[in-house]
Design an enzyme around this catalytic site. Structure first.
Site, PDB file in Angstrom:
ATOM      1  N   CYS A  96       0.829  -1.196   0.000  1.00 41.49           N
ATOM      2  CA  CYS A  96       0.000   0.000   0.000  1.00 41.49           C
ATOM      3  C   CYS A  96       0.870   1.255   0.000  1.00 41.49           C
ATOM      4  O   CYS A  96       2.066   1.199   0.235  1.00 41.49           O
ATOM      5  CB  CYS A  96      -0.858   0.021   1.248  1.00 41.49           C
ATOM      6  SG  CYS A  96      -1.872  -1.447   1.388  1.00 41.49           S
ATOM      7  N   GLY A 154      -0.681   0.281  -5.172  1.00 38.32           N
ATOM      8  CA  GLY A 154      -1.972  -0.301  -4.838  1.00 38.32           C
ATOM      9  C   GLY A 154      -3.073   0.257  -5.704  1.00 38.32           C
ATOM     10  O   GLY A 154      -3.211   1.479  -5.820  1.00 38.32           O
ATOM     11  N   GLY A 167       1.412  -1.910   5.909  1.00 42.47           N
ATOM     12  CA  GLY A 167       2.131  -2.967   6.618  1.00 42.47           C
ATOM     13  C   GLY A 167       1.187  -4.071   7.039  1.00 42.47           C
ATOM     14  O   GLY A 167       0.060  -4.164   6.549  1.00 42.47           O
ATOM     15  N   CYS A 199      12.732  -3.622   4.143  1.00 39.46           N
ATOM     16  CA  CYS A 199      12.338  -4.575   3.084  1.00 39.46           C
ATOM     17  C   CYS A 199      13.199  -4.373   1.825  1.00 39.46           C
ATOM     18  O   CYS A 199      13.044  -3.383   1.112  1.00 39.46           O
ATOM     19  CB  CYS A 199      10.869  -4.365   2.739  1.00 39.46           C
ATOM     20  SG  CYS A 199      10.340  -5.279   1.272  1.00 39.46           S
ATOM     21  N   TYR A 253      11.595  -4.618  -6.677  1.00 41.37           N
ATOM     22  CA  TYR A 253      10.378  -4.542  -7.486  1.00 41.37           C
ATOM     23  C   TYR A 253       9.406  -3.414  -7.139  1.00 41.37           C
ATOM     24  O   TYR A 253       8.937  -2.717  -8.027  1.00 41.37           O
ATOM     25  CB  TYR A 253       9.627  -5.884  -7.407  1.00 41.37           C
ATOM     26  CG  TYR A 253       8.313  -5.852  -8.142  1.00 41.37           C
ATOM     27  CD1 TYR A 253       8.258  -6.003  -9.525  1.00 41.37           C
ATOM     28  CD2 TYR A 253       7.120  -5.610  -7.462  1.00 41.37           C
ATOM     29  CE1 TYR A 253       7.065  -5.938 -10.211  1.00 41.37           C
ATOM     30  CE2 TYR A 253       5.919  -5.532  -8.151  1.00 41.37           C
ATOM     31  CZ  TYR A 253       5.897  -5.696  -9.513  1.00 41.37           C
ATOM     32  OH  TYR A 253       4.711  -5.616 -10.193  1.00 41.37           O
ATOM     33  N   SER A 310      10.162  -3.349 -14.721  1.00 42.54           N
ATOM     34  CA  SER A 310      11.068  -3.405 -13.567  1.00 42.54           C
ATOM     35  C   SER A 310      12.430  -4.016 -13.893  1.00 42.54           C
ATOM     36  O   SER A 310      13.373  -3.847 -13.131  1.00 42.54           O
ATOM     37  CB  SER A 310      10.399  -4.141 -12.409  1.00 42.54           C
ATOM     38  OG  SER A 310       9.875  -5.341 -12.878  1.00 42.54           O
ATOM     39  N   ASP A 367      13.188  -9.041 -12.765  1.00 36.01           N
ATOM     40  CA  ASP A 367      13.549  -8.715 -11.390  1.00 36.01           C
ATOM     41  C   ASP A 367      13.373  -9.865 -10.418  1.00 36.01           C
ATOM     42  O   ASP A 367      14.084  -9.941  -9.414  1.00 36.01           O
ATOM     43  CB  ASP A 367      12.719  -7.504 -10.914  1.00 36.01           C
ATOM     44  CG  ASP A 367      11.254  -7.835 -10.871  1.00 36.01           C
ATOM     45  OD1 ASP A 367      10.754  -8.212  -9.805  1.00 36.01           O
ATOM     46  OD2 ASP A 367      10.589  -7.742 -11.918  1.00 36.01           O
ATOM     47  N   CYS A 392       6.110 -13.772   2.668  1.00 37.25           N
ATOM     48  CA  CYS A 392       6.314 -12.554   3.444  1.00 37.25           C
ATOM     49  C   CYS A 392       5.186 -12.406   4.459  1.00 37.25           C
ATOM     50  O   CYS A 392       4.029 -12.612   4.125  1.00 37.25           O
ATOM     51  CB  CYS A 392       6.309 -11.337   2.519  1.00 37.25           C
ATOM     52  SG  CYS A 392       6.418  -9.782   3.413  1.00 37.25           S
TER      53      CYS A 392
HETATM   54  P1  AMP Z   1       5.629 -15.078 -11.519  1.00 36.31           P
HETATM   55  O1  AMP Z   1       5.109 -15.007 -12.898  1.00 36.31           O
HETATM   56  O2  AMP Z   1       4.580 -15.582 -10.558  1.00 36.31           O
HETATM   57  O3  AMP Z   1       6.925 -15.810 -11.398  1.00 36.31           O
HETATM   58  O4  AMP Z   1       5.904 -13.585 -11.052  1.00 36.31           O
HETATM   59  C1  AMP Z   1       7.115 -12.954 -11.387  1.00 36.31           C
HETATM   60  C2  AMP Z   1       6.820 -11.629 -12.008  1.00 36.31           C
HETATM   61  O5  AMP Z   1       5.983 -10.891 -11.150  1.00 36.31           O
HETATM   62  C3  AMP Z   1       8.077 -10.820 -12.257  1.00 36.31           C
HETATM   63  O6  AMP Z   1       8.076 -10.443 -13.596  1.00 36.31           O
HETATM   64  C4  AMP Z   1       7.967  -9.613 -11.360  1.00 36.31           C
HETATM   65  O7  AMP Z   1       8.240  -8.418 -12.060  1.00 36.31           O
HETATM   66  C5  AMP Z   1       6.529  -9.596 -10.929  1.00 36.31           C
HETATM   67  N1  AMP Z   1       6.407  -9.366  -9.498  1.00 36.31           N
HETATM   68  C6  AMP Z   1       7.276  -9.589  -8.517  1.00 36.31           C
HETATM   69  N2  AMP Z   1       6.777  -9.216  -7.329  1.00 36.31           N
HETATM   70  C7  AMP Z   1       5.529  -8.737  -7.593  1.00 36.31           C
HETATM   71  C8  AMP Z   1       4.501  -8.164  -6.810  1.00 36.31           C
HETATM   72  N3  AMP Z   1       4.660  -8.002  -5.505  1.00 36.31           N
HETATM   73  N4  AMP Z   1       3.335  -7.817  -7.409  1.00 36.31           N
HETATM   74  C9  AMP Z   1       3.163  -7.975  -8.724  1.00 36.31           C
HETATM   75  N5  AMP Z   1       4.105  -8.484  -9.527  1.00 36.31           N
HETATM   76  C10 AMP Z   1       5.273  -8.855  -8.974  1.00 36.31           C
HETATM   77 FE1  SF4 Z   2      10.242  -7.477   1.945  1.00 36.48          FE
HETATM   78 FE2  SF4 Z   2       8.579  -9.280   2.916  1.00 36.48          FE
HETATM   79 FE3  SF4 Z   2      10.667 -10.056   1.443  1.00 36.48          FE
HETATM   80 FE4  SF4 Z   2      11.068  -9.093   3.909  1.00 36.48          FE
HETATM   81  S1  SF4 Z   2       9.980 -10.993   3.391  1.00 36.48           S
HETATM   82  S2  SF4 Z   2      12.185  -8.574   2.012  1.00 36.48           S
HETATM   83  S3  SF4 Z   2       9.442  -7.544   4.017  1.00 36.48           S
HETATM   84  S4  SF4 Z   2       8.914  -8.833   0.738  1.00 36.48           S
END
Ligand code: AMP
Ligand code: SF4
Length: 458
Positions: A8, A34, A109, A245, A251, A292, A355, A391
């Site tokens: 958020c 968000g 959080g 974090c 990302y 990213s 990323d 997380c």
């Molecule tokens: P996946 O396809 O499930 O492996 O997700 C990996 C992709 O999701 C990567 O291309 C990242 O850029 C993206 N990504 C990583 N963390 C997040 C996040 N918190 N919310 C949305 N996309 C994410």
């Molecule tokens: Fe960030 Fe959560 Fe990963 Fe810790 S566990 S680095 S707070 S995303």
């Protein structure tokens, strides 16, 4: 679906006319954190007014709603579901009237003891209207017997555990608090308008740039700020214990933001350079997975002397796609977003940089579209270590079984995504890129802080 959702955004503006407009623009700049709901509370000199709804900032607010939100103290929130179910009662700010008067709060959080606190409060007669952790905070403040809001908040902070950046508006006061680990980012800036000078506190500094506000510093871990009578007072409530974090750098945050005092773009580029030092590949072209992956791919290209190209183009207008559970639909979503440029890819040995890998769906699709575009070789490099653990600090992760790197070996993941080679940045390389320790990287190494956080409420 359970996916790693962006966190958020929170913002608080103190001491300037049209605080609601500044809050609105700030929320706009932080939309990436968000998209599910947005809201704002404003103190007009007598009362607190709140407007919130599901949707993007541009959908939730219009000129009419902003005209009704007049005042010089405002707090705002963009929500991406973490705790709680999807409903407008889960949008923030949360508002309450208690014995000391009106109070509104925004929270970024996740409290690790929210469930236990909620059960206790409910057994004592409290009635909850939302599924938000934040409501627990309001109940604790309302129940406190202390004589000022400030003292009530301090008492509440001693009970709650977990990650929080909190901004309260209490009539003519604004109070800000950050957990002792500084897990979620929060920065402070000074703002000058025609009507005078004030302060702004926000999750990301990119929102200051938009308003011409001057970045002062980050709010410290365990620090509380009280804005009252035109002044800001700082107090250290808890001993700071750095555990910020690290995923913000990988990302979440916008590259043009200063997060934890450092520029995100520069760190991402350094991650790419580190990758190039750790993993040398004979290739014709380096391409990012936009957006990213772009700074890291640039860093990799510069360090390895391999030409950089934007070989995949992102459609920025996909907007919010409905959250789906079917794997095949998830794959379609990737195709809707990303399209390769055949002229750049065909016949080439391609290094492609993303990323992170969560479920592996994106990576698999990326490799597939690059092969379909005629790539001779596809080497997938990831500018973070394998994500192996969920997380608990405010990021809605899939459970451990869905994290492909948790359940599969590196070779199995490579085979699944279909790349010629696959490499993840090492934990040491990550630490070097961000300039040392003091970061939470529990999603990469499974090391949580047990006294404050834990897996108890998984
Ligand atoms: P996946 O396809 O499930 O492996 O997700 C990996 C992709 O999701 C990567 O291309 C990242 O850029 C993206 N990504 C990583 N963390 C997040 C996040 N918190 N919310 C949305 N996309 C994410
Ligand atoms: Fe960030 Fe959560 Fe990963 Fe810790 S566990 S680095 S707070 S995303």
């Amino acid at each position: 679906m359970k996916h790693w959702n962006e966190e958020c955004a929170v913002v608080g503006v103190y001491g300037v006319e049209n605080a609601s407009w500044l809050t609105y623009y700030s929320l706009f700049a932080m939309q990436h954190r968000g998209q599910e709901a947005s809201g704002m509370s404003v103190f007009d000199g007598e009362k607190i007014h709140t407007h919130k709804a599901q949707g993007l900032v541009s959908e939730v607010f219009d000129e009419n709603s902003l005209q009704t939100l007049k005042g010089n103290i405002a707090i705002g929130h963009n929500r991406y579901a973490t705790a709680g179910k999807q409903s407008s009662s889960d949008a923030q700010p949360l508002y309450a009237r208690c014995s000391l008067g009106e109070i509104a709060v925004v929270h970024n959080g996740n409290l690790t003891n929210a469930k236990a606190l909620r059960e206790k409060l409910t057994s004592e007669g409290s009635i909850f209207q939302s599924f938000l952790d934040t409501e627990v905070i309001l109940h604790l403040i309302a129940k406190s017997q202390k004589e000022s809001f400030e003292e009530c908040i301090k008492e509440c902070l001693k009970i709650i555990k977990g990650a929080y950046c909190l901004i309260f508006v209490l009539k003519d006061k604004m109070i800000v608090a950050r957990d002792c680990y500084g897990l979620r980012p929060l920065s402070l800036a000074k703002i000058s308008t025609e009507s005078g000078e004030g302060y702004i506190v926000a999750s990301e500094s990119c929102s200051f740039d938009l308003l011409g506000a001057e970045y002062i510093r980050d709010i410290g871990a365990g620090e509380m700020l009280v804005f009252e009578n035109g002044k800001m007072t700082s107090m250290q409530i808890f001993t700071p214990r750095d555990f910020k974090c690290v995923f913000e750098y990988i990302y979440f945050a916008r590259p043009d933001s200063q997060v934890f005092g450092k520029n995100v773009y520069a760190i991402r580029k350094e991650m790419g350079r580190e990758l190039a030092r750790e993993c040398k590949i004979s290739a014709d072209v380096v391409i990012p997975v936009p957006d990213s992956g772009v700074p890291s791919a640039l860093g990799y290209a510069l360090e390895s002397n391999i030409p950089f190209e934007m070989g995949i183009i992102r459609n920025h207008y996909v907007g919010r796609t409905f959250i789906e559970s079917e794997q095949s639909i998830r794959e379609l979503k990737v195709k809707l977003k990303l399209n390769p440029i055949k002229e750049i890819i065909e016949g080439k040995r391609v290094v492609v940089i993303d990323d992170s890998v969560v479920r592996g769906t994106t990576s698999r699709q990326i490799v597939k579209i690059l092969r379909n575009a005629g790539a001779k070789e596809v080497h997938l490099l990831i500018s973070s270590p394998p994500t192996i653990s969920p997380c608990y600090y405010g990021v809605d992760t899939p459970n451990r079984q869905e994290l492909i790197c948790s359940t599969h070996s590196l070779e199995e993941v490579r085979a699944y995504v279909g790349a010629d080679s696959l490499y993840f940045l090492s934990l040491e390389g990550l630490a070097r890129s961000v300039g040392g320790g003091g970061y939470c990287q529990a999603c990469f190494d499974g090391r949580y802080i047990k006294d404050c956080f834990g897996e108890s409420e998984e």
